[in-house]
Design an enzyme around this catalytic site. Structure first.
Site, PDB file in Angstrom:
ATOM      1  N   LEU A 210      -5.377   6.003   1.961  1.00 32.29           N
ATOM      2  CA  LEU A 210      -6.843   6.074   2.068  1.00 32.29           C
ATOM      3  C   LEU A 210      -7.274   7.432   1.560  1.00 32.29           C
ATOM      4  O   LEU A 210      -6.744   8.447   2.008  1.00 32.29           O
ATOM      5  CB  LEU A 210      -7.272   5.939   3.542  1.00 32.29           C
ATOM      6  CG  LEU A 210      -6.946   4.626   4.254  1.00 32.29           C
ATOM      7  CD1 LEU A 210      -7.210   4.766   5.755  1.00 32.29           C
ATOM      8  CD2 LEU A 210      -7.783   3.473   3.688  1.00 32.29           C
ATOM      9  N   HIS A 211      -8.201   7.461   0.604  1.00 32.86           N
ATOM     10  CA  HIS A 211      -8.670   8.764   0.157  1.00 32.86           C
ATOM     11  C   HIS A 211     -10.129   8.796  -0.265  1.00 32.86           C
ATOM     12  O   HIS A 211     -10.684   9.848  -0.496  1.00 32.86           O
ATOM     13  CB  HIS A 211      -7.816   9.272  -1.017  1.00 32.86           C
ATOM     14  CG  HIS A 211      -8.137   8.592  -2.312  1.00 32.86           C
ATOM     15  ND1 HIS A 211      -7.698   7.341  -2.626  1.00 32.86           N
ATOM     16  CD2 HIS A 211      -8.883   8.994  -3.367  1.00 32.86           C
ATOM     17  CE1 HIS A 211      -8.139   6.993  -3.822  1.00 32.86           C
ATOM     18  NE2 HIS A 211      -8.870   7.979  -4.298  1.00 32.86           N
TER      19      HIS A 211
END
Ligand code: UD1
Length: 382
Positions: A210-211
């Site tokens: 997740l970014h």
């Protein structure tokens, strides 16, 4: 650039890259162009990604060496980062006068270089053109639309890209459906991936990345997601390489100390990550490229976004959009772990030869033009 090949007839190409996914895409194009003796090429790294694990190891593993130029721009707001690249890139491109600048994907480095080239009349080719999420709140969507409208040549990975560009009035003769260069790299590197997986990774696990700011900058959402992952990890261990932005948000909010069966780790090199994807039971992500890689690897992928610029991974591949609804993520994981998986298809032209098609178009375009306009070419070559 050191000239090779046919003296003044050399075709000078400058590749501009800045962020992790760009490095994976430039490698096969460089390789394909290097087979052509008229081509002289160099890589310019903007320095958007600069950590060793986010940058250097990619160049090493992908065999593209150290970039010839590095602008060292580093992090900043979108305006700062983009402006800094523009300022530092312009003198280099003016001094080098390449025949073509190639830009990749949809990151800030892509649009910054595109703006510079279009203002000073250097021909621009966009690799991975035509993708649209139709969500203008995504910075990448702005980068895609602008870059495509500035580019002289547009290389699309799938037919939806051609349709999007036609709808936006981009002349079809500038657009070439070539396939997916990210998959070129995957196919080349896959035989080395399994042995690059860290020794202490479980045999079966859920892989998470997740970014995206729209996810991880929302700390309540991030906390909710981490709680859900903790619950899911009771069914299957979780492996979670953390992007620096996510790490920073987690640290600031006091989240994510090693808990339960979640294994947090620093960003990992390309080959290890490819090996993890290959071995994962399923992947949860908000990345763009991972949607494509899992489709090729036939690994189920849950994309934690409301939309995707890569719809072919849903219609043909293993990708499923679950939105930002954490409850839906949990339900989808349970369903995937208990059901039998439908075999999905690999999109056309995701065959390991996209970069060769790009090289063929570029060399055909330029070599033929060059032969009839040698004096003009000579002034543009050093
Ligand atoms: C960028 C791209 C995104 C792509 C992603 C791949 C844009 C708008 N976004 O997002 O499309 O999916 O790369 O990873 O270009 N940082 C470090 N070390 C680094 C790089 C970044 O610590 O080597 C930290 C910095 O605090 C920085 C933050 O990560 O502020 C975000 O980096 P940035 O390059 O601005 O965007 P990404 O989120 O990586």
């Amino acid at each position: 650039m050191t000239r090779v090949g046919l003296g003044n007839l050399a075709l000078k190409i400058l590749h501009v890259v800045g962020a992790r996914p760009n490095f994976i895409k430039v490698a096969p194009v460089c390789r394909a162009l290097s087979e052509n003796s008229v081509v002289e090429q160099a890589i310019l790294h903007t320095g958007q990604h600069y950590d060793v694990n986010m940058s250097d190891v990619f160049f090493e593993q992908l065999g593209i060496g150290t970039p010839r130029f590095n602008l060292g721009v580093g992090s900043g707001s979108h305006a700062q980062q983009t402006a800094e690249i523009i300022k530092r890139f312009e003198p280099i491109v003016i001094a080098e006068r390449p025949d073509w600048v190639l830009v990749y994907g949809d990151v800030n480095s892509t649009v910054a270089a595109a703006l510079v080239c279009s203002k000073i009349g250097i021909k621009l080719a966009h690799v991975e053109a035509g993708l649209r999420s139709f969500d203008r709140t995504m910075p990448e969507e702005i980068n895609r639309v602008l870059t495509d409208h500035l580019a002289d040549l547009l290389f699309t990975p799938s037919e939806d890209g051609n349709r999007n560009l036609a709808r936006e009035g981009i002349a079809p003769e500038r657009v070439h459906l070539v396939g997916n260069v990210m998959i070129d790299t995957l196919i080349r590197m896959l035989p080395h991936a399994a042995s690059a997986v860290p020794a202490d990774i479980p045999e079966s696990f859920i892989l998470v990345t997740l970014h995206r700011p729209s996810n991880v900058d929302d700390v309540d959402w991030l906390a909710d997601m981490l709680r859900t992952l903790l619950t899911l990890s009771q069914k299957l261990p979780i492996v979670f390489p953390i992007h620096p932005r996510t790490r920073e948000r987690m640290r600031a909010a006091g989240l994510g100390v090693a808990e339960g069966r979640i294994r947090f780790m620093d960003p990992i090199p390309y080959l290890s990550f490819l090996g993890l994807q290959q071995r994962a039971k399923l992947v949860i992500t908000d990345s763009g490229g991972i949607q494509e890689e899992t489709t090729f690897l036939q690994v189920p992928c849950l994309t934690v976004r409301e939309n995707t610029e890569r719809p072919i991974t849903v219609s043909m591949g293993t990708n499923q959009l679950v939105g930002r609804d954490v409850g839906k993520v949990a339900t989808a994981v349970t369903k995937l772990l208990s059901g039998t998986l439908k075999r999905r298809r690999i999109p056309p032209l995701w065959d390991g030869h996209a970069a060769e098609r790009i090289a063929a178009v570029l060399t055909r375009e330029d070599v033929s033009k060059r032969v009839v306009s040698i004096p003009q070419c000579q002034t543009s070559l050093r």
